[in-house]
Scaffold this motif. Structure first.
Motif, PDB file in Angstrom:
ATOM      1  N   UNK A  11       0.827  -1.207   0.000  1.00 38.29           N
ATOM      2  CA  UNK A  11       0.000   0.000   0.000  1.00 38.29           C
ATOM      3  C   UNK A  11       0.859   1.253   0.000  1.00 38.29           C
ATOM      4  N   UNK A  12       1.920   1.230   0.787  1.00 38.98           N
ATOM      5  CA  UNK A  12       2.810   2.384   0.841  1.00 38.98           C
ATOM      6  C   UNK A  12       3.521   2.600  -0.488  1.00 38.98           C
ATOM      7  N   UNK A  13       3.960   1.499  -1.100  1.00 41.69           N
ATOM      8  CA  UNK A  13       4.617   1.600  -2.396  1.00 41.69           C
ATOM      9  C   UNK A  13       3.658   2.135  -3.463  1.00 41.69           C
ATOM     10  N   UNK A  14       2.424   1.711  -3.408  1.00 38.71           N
ATOM     11  CA  UNK A  14       1.433   2.173  -4.376  1.00 38.71           C
ATOM     12  C   UNK A  14       1.177   3.667  -4.219  1.00 38.71           C
ATOM     13  N   UNK A  15       1.103   4.133  -2.980  1.00 39.91           N
ATOM     14  CA  UNK A  15       0.883   5.560  -2.738  1.00 39.91           C
ATOM     15  C   UNK A  15       2.070   6.390  -3.215  1.00 39.91           C
ATOM     16  N   UNK A  16       3.302   5.903  -2.978  1.00 41.03           N
ATOM     17  CA  UNK A  16       4.487   6.626  -3.458  1.00 41.03           C
ATOM     18  C   UNK A  16       4.509   6.700  -4.982  1.00 41.03           C
ATOM     19  N   UNK A  17       4.104   5.614  -5.632  1.00 40.58           N
ATOM     20  CA  UNK A  17       4.040   5.607  -7.088  1.00 40.58           C
ATOM     21  C   UNK A  17       3.028   6.636  -7.604  1.00 40.58           C
ATOM     22  N   UNK A  18       1.884   6.719  -6.970  1.00 41.75           N
ATOM     23  CA  UNK A  18       0.902   7.711  -7.376  1.00 41.75           C
ATOM     24  C   UNK A  18       1.421   9.129  -7.157  1.00 41.75           C
ATOM     25  N   UNK A  19       2.134   9.332  -6.046  1.00 43.98           N
ATOM     26  CA  UNK A  19       2.675  10.659  -5.753  1.00 43.98           C
ATOM     27  C   UNK A  19       3.713  11.073  -6.794  1.00 43.98           C
ATOM     28  N   UNK A  20       4.574  10.122  -7.220  1.00 47.67           N
ATOM     29  CA  UNK A  20       5.582  10.432  -8.240  1.00 47.67           C
ATOM     30  C   UNK A  20       4.912  10.786  -9.571  1.00 47.67           C
TER      31      UNK A  20
END
Length: 261
Positions: free
Chosen positions: A207-216
């Motif tokens: 979930x954290x990785x997915x959120x970071x990807x969306x932020x990038x």
């Protein structure tokens, strides 16, 4: 005209509600007969004008045909009563006399129907052969309900001990015995296991990785938009400066004329 005659002979029926008198019904048939001469017939076709086998149908009905149409349109009960009164009657020519006879029979039928309906109201809904069906069904329901009320305090075969223990607020334990219980086994264990809900929550790392990807992705889109806006504004600024510096030929002429004066 041929089709209209066939309809009158075969399909015309007196209303079963008896809203007309036979005299009114006979006048209606006569009025329809008067319109037949205004219709076309097979005899009007040039191919059948000289053919003797083709009979002209666009003519008014004669007395025999009127009697036949009237009698054929009457209900079955009236025709049966006419046969009883005149069993040897084969050909009827008197249209008005037939109307008077049928009208008297219709009055008798109306009175019989009215008396039957009054009797049904007195005896209750349903009446006749079927009897009081609605009231009997209601009585059956009431007796079943009373029987159930009486049996509320009397458990069947002592009742179900497991349902009584697990569901004390319900009266279901009185309707069956412990051996015939559909919910619990004789040893007290439930027959059907409760379904466990699956845990559909995502893993924290994913979930954290997915959120970071969306932020990038959002930051990249924002940088592209800012760069495009900056280049657009610089282009518009350079165009406005070049327009202000360049002069038109008309403005040059005016300036030269002012210098001469």
């Amino acid at each position: 005209a041929e089709k209209q005659r066939d309809y009158l002979m075969q399909n015309l029926k007196f209303p079963t509600s008896y809203v007309f008198t036979v005299r009114e019904w006979g006048d209606l048939i006569k009025s329809i007969s008067k319109h037949l001469p205004h219709m076309t017939s097979y005899k009007d076709d040039p191919e059948h004008v000289s053919d003797d086998e083709v009979i002209r149908a666009n003519t008014e009905l004669n007395s025999v045909e009127l009697c036949k149409v009237l009698l054929q349109s009457m209900p079955q009960k009236i025709r049966e009563r006419l046969k009883v009164h005149k069993p040897h009657l084969t050909l009827i020519k008197d249209f008005d006399g037939l109307i008077e006879q049928l009208d008297a029979m219709l009055v008798n039928l109306k009175s019989e129907r009215k008396s039957e309906s009054n009797n049904q109201k007195k005896t209750g809904a349903g009446g006749g052969k079927g009897g009081n069906t609605n009231s009997s069904s209601r009585n059956d329901k009431n007796t079943t309900r009373n029987r159930n009320d009486r049996n509320k305090g009397q458990p069947v075969d002592g009742g179900c001990a497991h349902c009584k223990k697990n569901k004390p607020d319900s009266f279901a334990w009185k309707n069956h015995s412990t051996a015939s219980c559909h919910t619990y086994n004789p040893d007290g264990t439930p027959k059907y296991k409760r379904r466990q809900l699956q845990n559909n929550s995502k893993d924290d790392d994913l979930k954290k990785e997915f959120e970071e990807h969306q932020q990038r992705q959002f930051q990249q889109w924002k940088d592209r938009r800012n760069g495009y806006n900056h280049s657009r504004s610089s282009r518009s600024r350079s165009r406005s400066r070049s327009r202000s510096r360049s002069r038109s030929p008309r403005s040059r002429r005016r300036s030269s004329s002012r210098r001469e004066y």
